[in-house]
Structures are given as structure tokens and as C-alpha cells.
Design an enzyme around this catalytic site. Sequence first.
Site, PDB file in Angstrom:
ATOM      1  N   SER A  24     -82.114 -10.938 -11.296  1.00  0.00           N
ATOM      2  CA  SER A  24     -83.118 -10.457 -12.262  1.00  0.00           C
ATOM      3  C   SER A  24     -83.167  -8.934 -12.265  1.00  0.00           C
ATOM      4  O   SER A  24     -83.229  -8.298 -13.331  1.00  0.00           O
ATOM      5  CB  SER A  24     -84.511 -10.978 -11.883  1.00  0.00           C
ATOM      6  OG  SER A  24     -84.565 -12.363 -12.022  1.00  0.00           O
ATOM      7  N   ARG A  28     -81.985  -6.045 -15.229  1.00  0.00           N
ATOM      8  CA  ARG A  28     -82.954  -5.052 -15.729  1.00  0.00           C
ATOM      9  C   ARG A  28     -82.462  -3.633 -15.474  1.00  0.00           C
ATOM     10  O   ARG A  28     -82.665  -2.742 -16.300  1.00  0.00           O
ATOM     11  CB  ARG A  28     -84.319  -5.304 -15.077  1.00  0.00           C
ATOM     12  CG  ARG A  28     -85.007  -6.554 -15.663  1.00  0.00           C
ATOM     13  CD  ARG A  28     -86.050  -7.088 -14.714  1.00  0.00           C
ATOM     14  NE  ARG A  28     -86.872  -8.144 -15.295  1.00  0.00           N
ATOM     15  CZ  ARG A  28     -86.537  -9.446 -15.362  1.00  0.00           C
ATOM     16  NH1 ARG A  28     -85.355  -9.853 -14.916  1.00  0.00           N
ATOM     17  NH2 ARG A  28     -87.372 -10.328 -15.881  1.00  0.00           N
ATOM     18  N   GLN A 170     -89.054 -14.103 -18.704  1.00  0.00           N
ATOM     19  CA  GLN A 170     -88.069 -13.704 -19.714  1.00  0.00           C
ATOM     20  C   GLN A 170     -88.763 -13.402 -21.036  1.00  0.00           C
ATOM     21  O   GLN A 170     -88.456 -12.410 -21.699  1.00  0.00           O
ATOM     22  CB  GLN A 170     -87.017 -14.799 -19.896  1.00  0.00           C
ATOM     23  CG  GLN A 170     -86.141 -14.970 -18.666  1.00  0.00           C
ATOM     24  CD  GLN A 170     -85.080 -16.047 -18.828  1.00  0.00           C
ATOM     25  OE1 GLN A 170     -84.969 -16.665 -19.881  1.00  0.00           O
ATOM     26  NE2 GLN A 170     -84.326 -16.282 -17.783  1.00  0.00           N
ATOM     27  N   ASP A 316     -87.054 -21.077  -9.573  1.00  0.00           N
ATOM     28  CA  ASP A 316     -85.617 -21.240  -9.335  1.00  0.00           C
ATOM     29  C   ASP A 316     -85.328 -21.940  -8.009  1.00  0.00           C
ATOM     30  O   ASP A 316     -84.200 -22.370  -7.767  1.00  0.00           O
ATOM     31  CB  ASP A 316     -84.912 -19.872  -9.379  1.00  0.00           C
ATOM     32  CG  ASP A 316     -84.915 -19.299 -10.795  1.00  0.00           C
ATOM     33  OD1 ASP A 316     -85.079 -20.079 -11.755  1.00  0.00           O
ATOM     34  OD2 ASP A 316     -84.760 -18.077 -10.942  1.00  0.00           O
ATOM     35  N   LYS A 343     -83.904 -25.077 -18.119  1.00  0.00           N
ATOM     36  CA  LYS A 343     -83.079 -24.107 -17.395  1.00  0.00           C
ATOM     37  C   LYS A 343     -81.606 -24.320 -17.766  1.00  0.00           C
ATOM     38  O   LYS A 343     -81.298 -24.920 -18.782  1.00  0.00           O
ATOM     39  CB  LYS A 343     -83.328 -24.247 -15.891  1.00  0.00           C
ATOM     40  CG  LYS A 343     -84.749 -23.885 -15.491  1.00  0.00           C
ATOM     41  CD  LYS A 343     -85.022 -22.432 -15.787  1.00  0.00           C
ATOM     42  CE  LYS A 343     -86.475 -22.055 -15.577  1.00  0.00           C
ATOM     43  NZ  LYS A 343     -86.768 -20.708 -16.018  1.00  0.00           N
ATOM     44  N   ARG A 347     -83.032 -29.491 -14.975  1.00  0.00           N
ATOM     45  CA  ARG A 347     -83.038 -29.604 -13.508  1.00  0.00           C
ATOM     46  C   ARG A 347     -83.971 -30.697 -12.999  1.00  0.00           C
ATOM     47  O   ARG A 347     -83.756 -31.230 -11.902  1.00  0.00           O
ATOM     48  CB  ARG A 347     -83.428 -28.255 -12.880  1.00  0.00           C
ATOM     49  CG  ARG A 347     -82.348 -27.211 -13.057  1.00  0.00           C
ATOM     50  CD  ARG A 347     -82.688 -25.879 -12.407  1.00  0.00           C
ATOM     51  NE  ARG A 347     -81.578 -24.957 -12.578  1.00  0.00           N
ATOM     52  CZ  ARG A 347     -81.669 -23.630 -12.520  1.00  0.00           C
ATOM     53  NH1 ARG A 347     -82.850 -23.069 -12.297  1.00  0.00           N
ATOM     54  NH2 ARG A 347     -80.612 -22.873 -12.671  1.00  0.00           N
ATOM     55  N   ARG A 391     -77.388 -23.620  -9.633  1.00  0.00           N
ATOM     56  CA  ARG A 391     -78.372 -23.977  -8.603  1.00  0.00           C
ATOM     57  C   ARG A 391     -78.287 -25.456  -8.223  1.00  0.00           C
ATOM     58  O   ARG A 391     -78.568 -25.829  -7.081  1.00  0.00           O
ATOM     59  CB  ARG A 391     -79.791 -23.596  -9.035  1.00  0.00           C
ATOM     60  CG  ARG A 391     -79.926 -22.096  -9.246  1.00  0.00           C
ATOM     61  CD  ARG A 391     -81.332 -21.556  -9.153  1.00  0.00           C
ATOM     62  NE  ARG A 391     -81.373 -20.228  -9.741  1.00  0.00           N
ATOM     63  CZ  ARG A 391     -80.967 -19.105  -9.146  1.00  0.00           C
ATOM     64  NH1 ARG A 391     -80.511 -19.133  -7.916  1.00  0.00           N
ATOM     65  NH2 ARG A 391     -81.021 -17.945  -9.770  1.00  0.00           N
TER      66      ARG A 391
HETATM   67  C1  S3P Z   1     -85.932 -14.849 -14.856  1.00  0.00           C
HETATM   68  C2  S3P Z   1     -87.046 -15.594 -15.155  1.00  0.00           C
HETATM   69  C3  S3P Z   1     -87.099 -17.052 -14.961  1.00  0.00           C
HETATM   70  C4  S3P Z   1     -86.021 -17.539 -14.012  1.00  0.00           C
HETATM   71  C5  S3P Z   1     -84.686 -16.952 -14.319  1.00  0.00           C
HETATM   72  C6  S3P Z   1     -84.726 -15.430 -14.245  1.00  0.00           C
HETATM   73  C7  S3P Z   1     -85.954 -13.393 -15.129  1.00  0.00           C
HETATM   74  O1  S3P Z   1     -86.933 -17.687 -16.220  1.00  0.00           O
HETATM   75  O2  S3P Z   1     -85.938 -18.947 -14.049  1.00  0.00           O
HETATM   76  O3  S3P Z   1     -83.703 -17.402 -13.392  1.00  0.00           O
HETATM   77  O4  S3P Z   1     -85.079 -12.669 -14.618  1.00  0.00           O
HETATM   78  O5  S3P Z   1     -86.869 -12.950 -15.849  1.00  0.00           O
HETATM   79  P1  S3P Z   1     -88.195 -17.978 -17.208  1.00  0.00           P
HETATM   80  O6  S3P Z   1     -88.828 -16.692 -17.498  1.00  0.00           O
HETATM   81  O7  S3P Z   1     -87.595 -18.596 -18.428  1.00  0.00           O
HETATM   82  O8  S3P Z   1     -89.064 -18.920 -16.464  1.00  0.00           O
END
Ligand code: S3P
Length: 436
Positions: A24, A28, A170, A316, A343, A347, A391
Site C-alpha cells: 500500500s 502511494r 481505496q 487482508d 478482493k 476470498r 493471499r
Molecule cells: C488497500 C486497501 C484494501 C486492501 C488492499 C490494499 C490500499 O482494499 O484490501 O489490499 O492500499 O488502500 P479496500 O480499500 O478495497 O478494502
Amino acid sequence: MTTSLKSSKRNNLSGEIVIPGDKSISHRAILFGLLSKGKTQIQGSQNSEDVLNSLNVARLLGIETKVKSSTIFLDSPGVEGLSAPTTDLYFGNSGTGMRLFAGFLSSLNFSSTLTGDASLSNRPMMRIIDPLQKMGAKISASYKENPPLKISPSSGLKGITYKMPIASAQVKSSILLAGLNAEGKTLVQEKYATRDHTERMMKTFEANISSSNGIIEIEKSDLKTPGQIEVPGDFSSAAFFISACLISENSEIKIKNVGINETRKAFLDCLLDMRANIDLTNIRQLGNEEVADLVIKSSDLLPAKIMEDIVPNLIDELPLFFLIASLIEGESEFVGLSELKHKESDRLSIMISNLQELDVEVHSNEDSLKIVGKNDRIFSDGVFDSHGDHRIAMTMLVAGLRSPKGVIVNNIDCINTSFPEFVDQAKTLGFNLNNG
Ligand code: S3P
């Protein structure tokens, strides 16, 4: 990497590893480096397919990039100097890449088309399309609400106040990134707190952002690069080895440089409440994030009770959590799991059927689960498919640690999307992995 692996019972896991960079945060760092004029060096970035796809997209938008081992070098002309891509922007398997880039691309004055692999092409996008359209973005999906996403040149975005119907970092990040280049204030109200890496990094890049009482506020900002970003180790990658050690007899391992951001470590907090033998040492600050070294020992855990409000902070880790629950004496309960269906694979359904295949008693009801665990459980042999989901692949390889005959996992190449070092590091710690 071979496409199948067999993982078999092994006690006495031991050794020390340094966990590679957080996915993540790596995404970014690339994105904010792209949006701010000048040079940004990203140290300790994840070298996964997902992250390298985001880097390639940044390059297609007109910035210079170079990768040297786990350091990424960016040189950007800044938002004004970005150029219209001459090809589609391919995000591979990554929902994070596509949803975050879509946010700021919606505010630019050129067209773009965002594509992904088969899994990403089936994932829901209305969750970002709806708020971005409310801000004035010209963004649409190709089929129903699925990618490719088509973005037409913006004639200017306007800030909105948006109450999130789902808890998603996200979606939150996509709106905040659009808000960076929109007139007026953008306010996002979270349903439950989700990972806050975007907000932290926006502060590092001097954006006009603040938050209080679950509401995040952003205004048009001119980002300034700090020149260097250090990426902590990925807690979600470390979680596979934390779990492996807890469920294997006579084991003790050390995992160094693990990100322990409050909004990411609910799995660790729950395990500690469940009497896991885990010590956090060398707790320190790495840029705007906190990291620690973890020492983990085999543990006899208490059952889990996980409610909806903390699900986003361990989303996750849930496939692994279900596996661990099957190895704890008593009944564990998980509530509010609907997001797990959206996902890289579904999952929830896949883990229910995998556990049932391993003779675990599982009771499911729409978006909740009860798992009846046994602490002396030994899994029989089994053959599982990854369903193209990294995963799921790694979770089932961890399950093999309790199977004397071994568990075979097919189609494990997807592990490269988030953790290309997984197999080597697992072997360092003593996993019994052979070609399947
Ligand atoms: C993430 C947010 C999560 C997570 C993903 C990474 C991110 O998803 O499951 O692996 O980097 O913002 P969601 O925001 O869809 O829950």
C-alpha cells in the site's frame, strides 16, 4: 518460480528475516512522487508485480523512473507537466493501483484508459465512479461496473462531501486524490476507520489535509516532495510467517522492520488478546509510519471474536485468520465479511470451501462465519488452486505446516503480485516446500 508447490508438516521453525516493503505504501509513494515536481527516492519499496505496474504507469504519464534493487528513483515534471498516455494504462492485478490512479487522473485535462488482468477486470468500480462523477469527473466503466475504466479530459472537478457507504481505503484515497486538484473542500466521512497511509503521505508531501472524528478534509494542494521516502516492511506479508510460527510446535522466529500502523495491525492486536506469544521490540518511527521487530513463538491460542468495525483493519489477513481459527480449540466467530467477496478472488467462498475440504466444521451465514477449531488438528493431504489470488496461495502453503502428507497448491505464480520473496523467506524459516 514453479507453478505448483507442496507444503508439508514441519515443526521447529526458526531464524530471522527482514520483511520486504509494504505494498500500500509503495503504491502511494510512487503516486505522490509522480504528482510532485522534482526528484523522489523511494527506499525499501516492494518489488512486486503490482507495484512495478504502478511504476510503469507513472512512466507512461511522462516521468523518469529507475529501479536499483529495492530503491526507486523518480524525476517528475509535476502535475502540470504530465503527458497524455499513448497506450492503455495497465494495472495488472492491482485494485489499489487502478482505484488510486483513477482518482487523480479524473482531474487532468487528457484522456486515459485503465486496464487490468482477468481478476481486476471483474472487480467493482462503481464505488469510485459514483463519487468521482459527483465531483464532475468524466469516468465510466466498460461493462456494467467493471474495468477498463475510460476517463475523458476534465473540465475541472468540484469538492464534495461524501459519506462512505462501505469501509474502503481505496475508495477514500481515490476521492482524496481527486480532491487534491478540485475547487473547494472535499470531505470524506468514513464508515469505519480504514488504513490511513494516504493521509499520512499527503502530510509528508505538504498537502492541505486534516482529519477529525472520522471526517477527512482536503483542499487543492501543490505537493512538495520530501526528496526521500522510506517504506516499512509489509505487515500483511509478515502475517503469513507470524501465523506459520504460532501454529508450528517448538518454533521461534524474528521478523524485522514490520510496519505496525494502528490501522493495519488489528490482526496482531487480536492475536495478542488471544494470548499469542509475540514480542514487539525496537519500535521506531520510519518517516510517518511506525515499525517494529517481532519475535514470535509457538502459542496455544484462545478463540477469536471479530466484529464488523475492525474488519477493515485486518481485511487482508482474514483468509489466514480463518485458517488459524481452525487450529484453535473452540469456536471462533467473524462478523461483517462482505468486502472479502470483492478482493482478488471471492476470498470468503474460497476459504469456506478450502477449510471444508480439510474437514473443518464451518458455519456461514451471508457475511458471517463460525469456525470450530481443534488445537491438535492434523490436516489430511489436499490439492488446492490459488484462484489467481496471492493471499489464498500463501495461506494454503501455511496450512501445509499441519499436514504430514502435504498440501499441494497450484498456480502459485500470483504470489509475485505482492511477495516475490515469499518462497525463499519461507524456506529460510524452515518451511518444507517442494515442487508439487
Ligand atoms: C488497500 C486497501 C484494501 C486492501 C488492499 C490494499 C490500499 O482494499 O484490501 O489490499 O492500499 O488502500 P479496500 O480499500 O478495497 O478494502
